[in-house]
Scaffold this motif. Structure first.
Motif, PDB file in Angstrom:
ATOM      1  N   ASP A  84      42.008 -26.557   4.695  1.00  0.00           N
ATOM      2  CA  ASP A  84      42.233 -26.947   3.302  1.00  0.00           C
ATOM      3  C   ASP A  84      40.959 -26.828   2.471  1.00  0.00           C
ATOM      4  OD1 ASP A  84      44.922 -27.465   3.611  1.00  0.00           O
ATOM      5  OD2 ASP A  84      44.625 -29.561   4.121  1.00  0.00           O
ATOM      6  N   ALA A  85      39.812 -27.149   3.084  1.00  0.00           N
ATOM      7  CA  ALA A  85      38.534 -27.031   2.369  1.00  0.00           C
ATOM      8  C   ALA A  85      38.242 -25.572   2.035  1.00  0.00           C
ATOM      9  CB  ALA A  85      37.405 -27.614   3.217  1.00  0.00           C
ATOM     10  N   PHE A  86      38.535 -24.682   2.971  1.00  0.00           N
ATOM     11  CA  PHE A  86      38.328 -23.247   2.761  1.00  0.00           C
ATOM     12  C   PHE A  86      39.259 -22.748   1.655  1.00  0.00           C
ATOM     13  CE2 PHE A  86      37.798 -19.027   5.325  1.00  0.00           C
ATOM     14  CZ  PHE A  86      36.912 -18.569   4.370  1.00  0.00           C
ATOM     15  N   ILE A  87      40.523 -23.167   1.719  1.00  0.00           N
ATOM     16  CA  ILE A  87      41.513 -22.756   0.715  1.00  0.00           C
ATOM     17  C   ILE A  87      41.149 -23.279  -0.669  1.00  0.00           C
ATOM     18  CG2 ILE A  87      43.909 -23.139  -0.027  1.00  0.00           C
ATOM     19  CD1 ILE A  87      44.708 -22.968   2.929  1.00  0.00           C
ATOM     20  N   PHE A  88      40.568 -24.480  -0.720  1.00  0.00           N
ATOM     21  CA  PHE A  88      40.212 -25.105  -1.994  1.00  0.00           C
ATOM     22  C   PHE A  88      39.336 -24.190  -2.846  1.00  0.00           C
ATOM     23  CE2 PHE A  88      37.304 -28.343  -4.141  1.00  0.00           C
ATOM     24  CZ  PHE A  88      38.161 -28.531  -5.211  1.00  0.00           C
ATOM     25  N   VAL A  89      38.469 -23.433  -2.203  1.00  0.00           N
ATOM     26  CA  VAL A  89      37.562 -22.550  -2.945  1.00  0.00           C
ATOM     27  C   VAL A  89      38.346 -21.506  -3.730  1.00  0.00           C
ATOM     28  CG1 VAL A  89      35.557 -21.030  -2.779  1.00  0.00           C
ATOM     29  CG2 VAL A  89      35.820 -22.900  -1.152  1.00  0.00           C
ATOM     30  N   SER A  90      39.484 -21.100  -3.212  1.00  0.00           N
ATOM     31  CA  SER A  90      40.273 -20.051  -3.873  1.00  0.00           C
ATOM     32  C   SER A  90      40.918 -20.525  -5.162  1.00  0.00           C
ATOM     33  CB  SER A  90      41.356 -19.523  -2.930  1.00  0.00           C
ATOM     34  OG  SER A  90      42.365 -20.499  -2.719  1.00  0.00           O
ATOM     35  N   THR A  91      40.876 -21.830  -5.431  1.00  0.00           N
ATOM     36  CA  THR A  91      41.456 -22.352  -6.674  1.00  0.00           C
ATOM     37  C   THR A  91      40.500 -22.237  -7.851  1.00  0.00           C
ATOM     38  OG1 THR A  91      40.688 -24.628  -6.302  1.00  0.00           O
ATOM     39  CG2 THR A  91      42.809 -24.011  -5.337  1.00  0.00           C
ATOM     40  N   ALA A  92      39.255 -21.840  -7.583  1.00  0.00           N
ATOM     41  CA  ALA A  92      38.246 -21.779  -8.650  1.00  0.00           C
ATOM     42  C   ALA A  92      38.554 -20.647  -9.624  1.00  0.00           C
ATOM     43  CB  ALA A  92      36.858 -21.571  -8.051  1.00  0.00           C
ATOM     44  N   PRO A  93      38.411 -20.902 -10.925  1.00  0.00           N
ATOM     45  CA  PRO A  93      38.554 -19.812 -11.900  1.00  0.00           C
ATOM     46  C   PRO A  93      37.323 -18.918 -11.861  1.00  0.00           C
ATOM     47  CG  PRO A  93      37.954 -21.857 -13.015  1.00  0.00           C
ATOM     48  CD  PRO A  93      38.139 -22.206 -11.573  1.00  0.00           C
ATOM     49  N   LEU A  94      37.536 -17.624 -11.801  1.00  0.00           N
ATOM     50  CA  LEU A  94      36.419 -16.675 -11.783  1.00  0.00           C
ATOM     51  C   LEU A  94      36.355 -16.025 -13.159  1.00  0.00           C
ATOM     52  CD1 LEU A  94      36.899 -15.100  -8.241  1.00  0.00           C
ATOM     53  CD2 LEU A  94      35.636 -17.149  -8.919  1.00  0.00           C
ATOM     54  N   GLU A  95      35.260 -16.259 -13.855  1.00  0.00           N
ATOM     55  CA  GLU A  95      35.195 -15.920 -15.275  1.00  0.00           C
ATOM     56  C   GLU A  95      34.952 -14.439 -15.557  1.00  0.00           C
ATOM     57  OE1 GLU A  95      32.214 -18.482 -16.823  1.00  0.00           O
ATOM     58  OE2 GLU A  95      33.411 -20.309 -16.586  1.00  0.00           O
ATOM     59  N   SER A  96      34.562 -13.679 -14.562  1.00  0.00           N
ATOM     60  CA  SER A  96      34.261 -12.273 -14.826  1.00  0.00           C
ATOM     61  C   SER A  96      34.658 -11.417 -13.634  1.00  0.00           C
ATOM     62  CB  SER A  96      32.759 -12.088 -15.091  1.00  0.00           C
ATOM     63  OG  SER A  96      32.021 -12.324 -13.896  1.00  0.00           O
ATOM     64  N   PRO A  97      34.980 -10.137 -13.889  1.00  0.00           N
ATOM     65  CA  PRO A  97      35.282  -9.217 -12.775  1.00  0.00           C
ATOM     66  C   PRO A  97      34.107  -9.083 -11.815  1.00  0.00           C
ATOM     67  CG  PRO A  97      35.934  -8.270 -14.893  1.00  0.00           C
ATOM     68  CD  PRO A  97      35.146  -9.500 -15.204  1.00  0.00           C
ATOM     69  N   GLN A  98      32.894  -9.197 -12.357  1.00  0.00           N
ATOM     70  CA  GLN A  98      31.698  -9.061 -11.498  1.00  0.00           C
ATOM     71  C   GLN A  98      31.641 -10.199 -10.486  1.00  0.00           C
ATOM     72  OE1 GLN A  98      31.705  -8.907 -14.850  1.00  0.00           O
ATOM     73  NE2 GLN A  98      31.175  -6.759 -15.237  1.00  0.00           N
ATOM     74  N   LEU A  99      31.916 -11.427 -10.945  1.00  0.00           N
ATOM     75  CA  LEU A  99      31.903 -12.566 -10.027  1.00  0.00           C
ATOM     76  C   LEU A  99      33.027 -12.435  -9.009  1.00  0.00           C
ATOM     77  CD1 LEU A  99      30.845 -15.283  -9.097  1.00  0.00           C
ATOM     78  CD2 LEU A  99      32.241 -16.384 -10.869  1.00  0.00           C
ATOM     79  N   PHE A 100      34.191 -11.982  -9.466  1.00  0.00           N
ATOM     80  CA  PHE A 100      35.312 -11.773  -8.543  1.00  0.00           C
ATOM     81  C   PHE A 100      34.915 -10.797  -7.439  1.00  0.00           C
ATOM     82  CE2 PHE A 100      39.233  -9.799  -7.077  1.00  0.00           C
ATOM     83  CZ  PHE A 100      40.080 -10.891  -6.930  1.00  0.00           C
TER      84      PHE A 100
END
Length: 550
Positions: free
Chosen positions: A127-143
C-alpha cells in the motif's frame, strides 16, 4: 488541535535521553516547550523542540517536533526533522512512513518513491508503494523521470514484477490507458492470479469501452477463485450496466458471503429500486444506514421511496437525516417542497432559513433552493427577492448572480438580467455559457441584435460544439434577417439535441421561409414526446399554426 493531542516531553519523562546527555540548557528548553505546548503556544514550542531535536538527536523529541510542525504546516522543519530521524534510524519503518508522507505532501515524488519502495521491500507494505502513484505529476518531464526511476529501484527478484503494476497505475492516473494495460498485462505474466492486477486490468479495459473483455477477465478470475469478493463486486458493478438481473445474482452471492457488507446491501438496494421493487429495496437501505459513510445516501433513497408511496411524514423524516453528501441539497429541496405542499409555504421557507443558519457552507445552494421553491408556486417576485438577499450576504457570488439573472429574464426584467450577467463576465470574460446567456437574452428582449450576435459568436468560438450556443447563434441570425444561415445552425443544434426550444426555433424559421409542412412536422414530433410544451405551443399560436395541429 488541542495541546493534549500533541504528546509533550513531560519534563523528559517520555524522552529517552541518557542522563549524561541532559544539559541544563536542554532541560530548560524542553520545560519551556512543555509549558508553551500546554498553553497552545505552538510556535514557541516548535522552536524549542526542534532545537533540542538537533542537539540531542533523540527520537521522542524529533517525533514531537514533527507533530507540531505538521500541525503548523511548517514544511521546512517537518522536512528537517524527517531527515534527522532517518539519519539516526535508517532502518526504522516508521521513519520511512513519515518520510513518505512528508515527501508526498511537498510533491517530491522521486524521494517519496524511494521510501514507498523501501517499505515494500523491507516490510511488504505494498500500500505504501501504491500510495506514491496517487501523486499528481505536474509535467511530462517529471512523469518521464518517475517512469525511469521505477526501472532502477532495488527490489528483490520476487518483487520486481510489481514495478510494472506501479507503472500501470501511473499511466492510468495520467489517462494513458493503453500503456497502462500493456504494463499490467506484463505484471500478470508473473502474477497471474493477483487480484489487484486483475482488477486494474478489468478497469482499464472498461475505460477503453472494451466492456465484454473486462467482464471476461473477471469471469475467468472468479472461476479460479470464487471467494475473491473484491473481483466479484467489480464484476457485479460492470454487469449492472448490461443486465440488472445478472448483476443481482452476483450481489446476492456477495450478500450471502457477508450479510453485513453494507456497501453490497446499498448497491443491491439501488438495483432493486431501479426495478421498482420497493419492498425489497427498503430493508437493504435500512441496513446500509447503519454505516456512517452510507447513511446519508441510504436515507435519501428511503425518502424517495416513502414519497413515492405517499408516506409524506416518513419521507420528510428520511430526507431530514441527509445531513451531508451529494444528496444534501436535493433532500433539502424535497423537504421544502413537501412542507409547502402539505403544510404551508411559510413553514417551508422557515425550514430552509434554519438550514442556512446551521449549514452556512451550504447557504448559497439553499438560497437557490428557496428561489426554486417560490418559482414552483408561481411567486417569481419573491424568488427574485430571496436571491437578492443571498447576494447581499454573498456579494458577486457566481451561482447566485446567474440564478437571479435567469429569474429576472423570466420576469422580463432585462436590465437586471444584463447587469448580473455582465457582473459574471467581469469575473470571467471568456465564459462561453455567460456570453451565450447574455447574447440570447439580449436577442429576446431588445432590438440590440448585432450586439447580441457579437456576444454569441464569441461564445461559439470558445465552445463550438455546444448545442445551446449553436441554437442561440441560429436564432440571432434569424433575428438579423439571415434566415438561410440560421437554418443551418438550427438544424445542426436540433440534430445534436432535439430539445423543444430548439424545435420551436427551427420550426419558426421553416415557417417564415414558407416551408410550413416541414415546420409542422418538427413541432408535431416534439409535441408527441412533450405534449403541450409551452414554448412550442406559444410559437405555434403566435404564428397562427396551432389550428393545423390534429
Amino acid at each position: 488541535l488541542a495541546p493534549e493531542a500533541i504528546e509533550s516531553s513531560a519534563a523528559l519523562e517520555k524522552a529517552d535521553l541518557p542522563l549524561s546527555k541532559i544539559t541544563s540548557e536542554s532541560l530548560y528548553d524542553l520545560l519551556v516547550g512543555d509549558v508553551a505546548l500546554s498553553r497552545s503556544q505552538f510556535d514557541t514550542a516548535l522552536i524549542k523542540y526542534a532545537h533540542q531535536a538537533r542537539v540531542t538527536e533523540d527520537k521522542e523529541v524529533i517525533q514531537l517536533a514533527l507533530r507540531i510542525a505538521e500541525h503548523l504546516k511548517d514544511q521546512a522543519i517537518r522536512l528537517e526533522m524527517t531527515l534527522l530521524w532517518l539519519d539516526i534510524a535508517p532502518d526504522n519503518p516508521e521513519a520511512h512512513r513519515v518520510a513518505l508522507d512528508t515527501f508526498m505532501g511537498s510533491s517530491n515524488v522521486l524521494e517519496a518513491l524511494n521510501h514507498g519502495s523501501w517499505l515494500y521491500q523491507h516490510r511488504d507494505d505494498l500500500d505504501a508503494f501504491i500510495f506514491v502513484s496517487t501523486a499528481p505529476l505536474e509535467s511530462p518531464q517529471l512523469f518521464a523521470l518517475i517512469m525511469d526511476r521505477l526501472t532502477t529501484l532495488s527490489l528483490s527478484e520476487d518483487k520486481t514484477a510489481t514495478i510494472k503494476f506501479i507503472q500501470a497505475l501511473f499511466y492510468q492516473k495520467h489517462s494513458q490507458t493503453i500503456k497502462a494495460e500493456i504494463k499490467v498485462r506484463e505484471f500478470l505474466v508473473h502474477k497471474r492470479q493477483d487480484q489487484r492486477g486483475l482488477l486494474l486490468l478489468a478497469q482499464l479495459l472498461h475505460q477503453q469501452e472494451k466492456k465484454n473483455e473486462a467482464i471476461e477477465v473477471l469471469e475467468e478470475a472468479l472461476k479460479h477463485d470464487p471467494s475473491a469478493n473484491k473481483l466479484r463486486l467489480q464484476y457485479a458493478r460492470f454487469l449492472a450496466v448490461e443486465s440488472v438481473e445478472e448483476a443481482i445474482v452476483q450481489f446476492n452471492l456477495l450478500q450471502a458471503s457477508d450479510p453485513q457488507d453494507q456497501e453490497v446491501n446499498f448497491l443491491l438496494g439501488l438495483l432493486r429500486l431501479s426495478q421498482n421493487k420497493l419492498d425489497l429495496a427498503i430493508p437493504l437501505f435500512q441496513q446500509a444506514s447503519s454505516t456512517p459513510s452510507l447513511r446519508a445516501n441510504a436515507q435519501y433513497h428511503l425518502g424517495t421511496i416513502a414519497e413515492r408511496q405517499k408516506r409524506i411524514v416518513d419521507a420528510i423524516n428520511h430526507y431530514t437525516q441527509v445531513r451531508f453528501g451529494r444528496n444534501y441539497i436535493a433532500a433539502a429541496s424535497r423537504v421544502s417542497m413537501l412542507i409547502a405542499a402539505h403544510r404551508n409555504i411559510d413553514e417551508a421557507r422557515q425550514y430552509l432559513q434554519r438550514l442556512r443558519f446551521r449549514q452556512p457552507q451550504q447557504a448559497v445552494s439553499l438560497f437557490q433552493v428557496e428561489s426554486n421553491l417560490l418559482i414552483s408556486i408561481e411567486q417569481p417576485a419573491q424568488a427574485l427577492q430571496i436571491l437578492s438577499v443571498g447576494l447581499d450576504t454573498f456579494p458577486n457570488d457566481p451561482e447566485l448572480l446567474y440564478a437571479r439573472s435567469m429569474v429576472a429574464e423570466k420576469q422580463n426584467n432585462f436590465a437586471l438580467a444584463e447587469s448580473d450577467l455582465r457582473a459574471l463576465l467581469a469575473l470571467d470574460e471568456n465564459n462561453a455559457t455567460i456570453l451565450n446567456a447574455l447574447g440570447y437574452t439580449m436577442a429576446l428582449h431588445t432590438d440590440r441584435q448585432q450586439e447580441a450576435y457579437d456576444l454569441i459568436i464569441r461564445a461559439h468560438t470558445l465552445s463550438p460544439d455546444s448545442p445551446s450556443i449553436i441554437d442561440s447563434l441560429g436564432w440571432v441570425l434569424f433575428k438579423l434577417g439571415r434566415s438561410q444561415e440560421a437554418l443551418s445552425y438550427l438544424n445542426q443544434a436540433y440534430s445534436m439535441v432535439p430539445d423543444p426550444e430548439i424545435a420551436a426555433h427551427l420550426g419558426e424559421v421553416y415557417w417564415v421561409l414558407g416551408e410550413n409542412n416541414r415546420a409542422m412536422e418538427i413541432w408535431s414530433k416534439t409535441l408527441e414526446q412533450r405534449p403541450n410544451h409551452s414554448v412550442v405551443v406559444k410559437t405555434m399560436v403566435r404564428l397562427g399554426a396551432s389550428a393545423a395541429v390534429p
